[in-house]
Design an enzyme around this catalytic site. Structure first.
Site, short mmCIF file in Angstrom:
data_model
loop_
_atom_site.label_atom_id
_atom_site.label_comp_id
_atom_site.label_asym_id
_atom_site.label_seq_id
_atom_site.Cartn_x
_atom_site.Cartn_y
_atom_site.Cartn_z
N HIS A 99 63.53 -3.66 23.85
CA HIS A 99 62.43 -3.11 24.65
C HIS A 99 62.15 -1.66 24.28
O HIS A 99 63.03 -0.92 23.87
CB HIS A 99 62.73 -3.21 26.16
CG HIS A 99 64.01 -2.56 26.56
ND1 HIS A 99 65.24 -3.15 26.39
CD2 HIS A 99 64.27 -1.35 27.12
CE1 HIS A 99 66.19 -2.35 26.83
NE2 HIS A 99 65.62 -1.23 27.28
N HIS A 101 60.65 1.88 25.87
CA HIS A 101 60.30 2.63 27.08
C HIS A 101 59.06 3.47 26.81
O HIS A 101 59.00 4.16 25.78
CB HIS A 101 61.42 3.62 27.46
CG HIS A 101 62.70 2.99 27.87
ND1 HIS A 101 63.10 2.92 29.19
CD2 HIS A 101 63.69 2.41 27.16
CE1 HIS A 101 64.29 2.34 29.27
NE2 HIS A 101 64.68 2.01 28.05
P1 5GP Z 1 67.99 0.46 28.51
O1 5GP Z 1 68.96 1.50 29.00
O2 5GP Z 1 68.65 -0.86 28.20
O3 5GP Z 1 67.14 0.97 27.38
O4 5GP Z 1 66.97 0.28 29.69
C1 5GP Z 1 66.92 -0.81 30.55
C2 5GP Z 1 65.90 -0.46 31.61
O5 5GP Z 1 65.65 -1.61 32.37
C3 5GP Z 1 66.40 0.61 32.60
O6 5GP Z 1 65.52 1.73 32.56
C4 5GP Z 1 66.38 -0.11 33.96
O7 5GP Z 1 65.93 0.71 35.00
C5 5GP Z 1 65.44 -1.27 33.71
N1 5GP Z 1 65.76 -2.46 34.49
C6 5GP Z 1 66.99 -3.02 34.64
N2 5GP Z 1 66.90 -4.14 35.40
C7 5GP Z 1 65.59 -4.27 35.72
C8 5GP Z 1 64.89 -5.24 36.51
O8 5GP Z 1 65.44 -6.21 37.05
N3 5GP Z 1 63.55 -5.05 36.64
C9 5GP Z 1 62.89 -4.00 36.05
N4 5GP Z 1 61.57 -3.92 36.26
N5 5GP Z 1 63.53 -3.07 35.31
C10 5GP Z 1 64.87 -3.21 35.15
#
Ligand code: 5GP
Ligand code: ZN
Length: 136
Positions: A99, A101
């Site tokens: 993903h 951001h």
């Molecule tokens: P990472 O640290 O893996 O790049 O980011 C994962 C992102 O997913 C985090 O910013 C977190 O807030 C978001 N996230 C985790 N679980 C969920 C969820 O169930 N729904 C949504 N909308 N965002 C999520």
């Protein structure tokens, strides 16, 4: 992919605030935003990270990131936008479905970026350059 939260969001098994979708990608609001409007661009197919995601899919993700960036600026008044991707736990990845951001930034919001930068030492920069080129 079983037990992947983002696959469940793509399938509609877990609710999300979707803001854009096309054949290849889905964009929804991050549940814990850095600033309001913080969005996540995910491929509809499961890939764990940038290494596993096909180039064409990454290009589709970036196309969506551009669309969303413009909307965050025009509709939410963002002063700037960070577009970032965390890969592997060492880089802060907690959800192992690829993903991007897209984070609206406001002048003076105070979120620090890239703590602890330091200059290269003598000869180090050329060494690093050679190593990276060797792996391309
Ligand atoms: P990472 O640290 O893996 O790049 O980011 C994962 C992102 O997913 C985090 O910013 C977190 O807030 C978001 N996230 C985790 N679980 C969920 C969820 O169930 N729904 C949504 N909308 N965002 C999520
Ligand atoms: Zn997944």
């Amino acid at each position: 992919m079983e037990n992947c939260i983002f696959c469940k969001i793509v399938k509609g098994e877990i609710p999300s605030n979707k803001i854009y979708e096309d054949e290849n990608v889905l964009v929804f609001l991050d549940i814990a935003p850095v600033n309001l409007g913080h969005s996540l661009i995910v491929p509809k197919k499961h890939f764990a990270n940038i290494y596993e995601t096909p180039e064409e899919t990454l290009a589709e993700m970036m196309k969506a990131a551009k669309k969303i960036s413009k909307a965050l600026k025009s509709e939410l008044g963002a002063d700037g936008i960070n577009v970032t991707m965390n890969n592997d736990p060492a880089a802060g990845q907690i959800i192992f479905h690829s993903h991007i951001h897209v984070i609206p930034r406001l002048s003076g919001d105070g979120f620090p970026l890239w703590h602890g930068r330091r200059p290269y030492q003598e000869g180090e920069m050329n060494e690093v350059e050679k190593k990276i080129i060797g792996g391309l």
